[in-house]
Enzyme design. Structure first.
Site, PDB file in Angstrom:
ATOM      1  N   SER A 182      -5.629   1.230  -1.416  1.00 18.80           N
ATOM      2  CA  SER A 182      -5.006   1.145  -0.099  1.00 18.80           C
ATOM      3  C   SER A 182      -5.592  -0.016   0.701  1.00 18.80           C
ATOM      4  O   SER A 182      -5.521  -1.147   0.249  1.00 18.80           O
ATOM      5  CB  SER A 182      -5.189   2.503   0.611  1.00 18.80           C
ATOM      6  N   ASP A 193       5.616   5.128  -3.025  1.00 16.98           N
ATOM      7  CA  ASP A 193       4.413   5.264  -2.206  1.00 16.98           C
ATOM      8  C   ASP A 193       4.814   5.199  -0.739  1.00 16.98           C
ATOM      9  O   ASP A 193       5.429   4.233  -0.298  1.00 16.98           O
ATOM     10  CB  ASP A 193       3.448   4.120  -2.538  1.00 16.98           C
ATOM     11  N   HIS A 226       0.684   8.181  -2.847  1.00 15.24           N
ATOM     12  CA  HIS A 226      -0.058   6.998  -2.450  1.00 15.24           C
ATOM     13  C   HIS A 226      -1.167   6.704  -3.448  1.00 15.24           C
ATOM     14  O   HIS A 226      -2.030   7.542  -3.690  1.00 15.24           O
ATOM     15  CB  HIS A 226      -0.655   7.236  -1.053  1.00 15.24           C
TER      16      HIS A 226
END
Length: 513
Positions: free
Chosen positions: A228, A455, A483
């Site tokens: 991320s 995602d 995610h």
């Protein structure tokens, strides 16, 4: 990224929290055992090679590791307050590692995302790393500057933070003015309680810290696994230090070419798509509280969130679920399809029983809020501070209003919660950092970029863009929900990641898992 929908945690963390905490009683963490171990570091001076002038002592420091729980070692590194001024003072960076169990290749630094996620906490679950990684690397999690157990960003007290995270501000002139006042007060509190560190928590400074840690750990090049926001941190490192980049894997990528406004729009679309997939899955079962078609189910969720602004949802406690908290409760469950049953449970409570208890619990998971009203992390403080240190969204009110309308049209269920992101750094006490690196990171070895096709927090197109932006980018696609991918998807993804990090075997560009 922008608030409120932030890719703060990899999905594996969310799913783990919901599974172990929602269904089981929490257990206390074992106390730290302060047993001194052998110092690690280069005493021959080679560690200081490449150190910026005046910062040689930081690069040459030795780390004293102590046992801190069975199978873990912890240390504290010293870092400069400012990488532009060696005389400005120092801060501390907290580290935690899982020592290699086999023939050690080197250290693998990991970052779970955020910005504001704790790498120290992240490595607390060794099971999220494959056996090949644990055998070959000292897996090292660190809290970036401003985060967690490192010298932290500090803003409001728990009561003030709780109010800030739960208060709704309508999209009226009065509501927007109140929101600006609240954000301004938050920033002033951060400046007063944090001091000059607040002006040096940008991602470039954190990437420079990583190069210093690389040297202190005794490695000639950096091996790294970032999730991320951790992909932004890793890509920034590659741009700043292409000649010192080793094997980098960036999972759940951020797109460095986008403006903050484009991020808000595309992230809203990502959550809308993920929510649609959830509703379809829910309605395929026999306990789904959402009736009618998928579109009608989405409208029911929209009504729950929007109606909570005027009529907060009651709970069995003195607290109620505001619109903002309702949004958090829905959003957090979309990070991993393993968490979808908990969202169904929460919606059952609202629609069948008229209670928001489970939805409130999900919101508290998102915000790291404990039952007693305290917060287990400073992720919210660090998130805002790092984002505001990295850049700004459009602050013109007319342009924000136009963008908010565009977002709502593109993401009608939850889109309103993504609007007016330019307010989030209103009157921030420090200016954003100027970019000092080439985003293409020319001269690095291959950099593996992983994208998940649905995602919500970092849409798949961002991974495609980052892989193209990086001169040596290699794209791996996971066809699925949620995610990030490594540690929560399939053996195709884990094999590609581990073969590259351990053996240096580069996956085929365009590999689809």
């Amino acid at each position: 990224m922008i608030r409120p929908a932030r890719p703060r945690k990899p999905a594996a963390v969310v799913a783990t929290v919901l599974t172990t905490v929602l269904l089981l009683a929490a257990c206390g963490a074992p106390p730290k055992v302060q047993t001194a171990l052998e110092d690690v570091g280069k005493a021959d001076g080679s560690a200081t090679e490449g150190a910026p002038k005046g910062f040689e002592d930081y690069y040459g420091q030795s780390l004293e590791w102590t046992e801190c729980g069975e199978g873990f070692q912890c240390a504290t590194a010293s870092a400069p307050l400012s990488w532009k001024d060696a005389d400005a003072g120092s801060i501390e960076l907290a580290l935690r590692k899982i020592p290699a169990t086999g023939q050690k290749v080197g250290s693998l630094l990991v970052n779970p995302g955020g910005p504001g996620g704790s790498g120290v906490d992240f490595v607390g679950d060794p099971g999220r790393f494959g056996l090949a990684l644990r055998s070959s690397f000292d897996i090292v999690g660190f809290d970036p500057r401003g985060v967690g157990s490192s010298t932290p960003v500090t803003c409001l007290d728990d009561q003030g933070k709780d109010e800030f995270l739960s208060t709704d501000y309508p999209y009226t002139p009065e509501g927007l003015a109140a929101r600006i006042d609240a954000v301004r007060a938050w920033g002033q509190a951060c400046a007063e309680n944090t001091g000059p560190l607040l002006g040096t928590v940008d991602t470039q400074s954190a990437a420079r810290d990583m190069d210093m840690l690389r040297a202190a750990l005794g490695d000639d090049e950096l091996h790294y696994l970032g999730f991320s926001y951790g992909t932004q941190l890793g890509a920034t490192y590659a741009g700043l230090f292409p000649d010192r980049a080793g094997r980098l894997v960036l999972d759940g990528a951020l797109d460095p070419t986008l403006s903050s406004d484009e991020v808000a729009l595309q992230q809203a679309e990502g959550f809308e798509s993920a929510l649609r997939a959830y509703v379809a899955d829910c309605q395929a079962g026999d306990q789904c509280p959402l009736t009618g078609s998928v579109d009608e189910g989405l409208q029911q969720i929209h009504s729950i969130v929007e109606d909570a602004e005027a009529n907060p949802i009651p709970t069995s406690s003195a607290r109620s679920v505001t619109k903002k908290l309702a949004f958090y409760g829905v959003a957090v469950a979309l990070y991993d399809e393993a968490s979808w049953p908990y969202l169904t449970q929460a919606l059952q409570g609202v629609l069948w029983e008229g209670t928001g208890d489970d939805l409130l619990y999900l919101a508290d998971v998102y915000n790291d809020r404990d039952e007693d009203g305290s917060f287990s992390s400073n992720s919210e403080e660090a998130f805002r501070a790092i984002n505001c240190a990295d850049g700004r969204a459009e602050e013109d009110m007319d342009q924000m209003r136009a963008l908010a309308q565009q977002i709502e049209e593109a993401a009608p269920t939850l889109g309103e919660s993504f609007g007016y992101s330019g307010i989030e750094c209103a009157d921030w006490p420090y200016p954003p950092a100027e970019q000092e690196f080439d985003p293409s990171a020319k001269g690095t070895p291959p950099i593996v970029v992983i994208g998940t096709t649905n995602d919500p927090a970092t849409p798949y197109r961002w991974a495609q863009s980052l892989a193209k932006t990086l001169d040596a980018g290699v794209l791996v696609t996971y066809e699925g929900e949620g995610h990030t991918a490594y540690g929560r998807s399939n053996s195709c993804v884990s094999g590609a990641v581990e073969d590259y990090l351990v053996e240096g075997t580069v996956p085929e560009d365009g590999l689809t898992c």
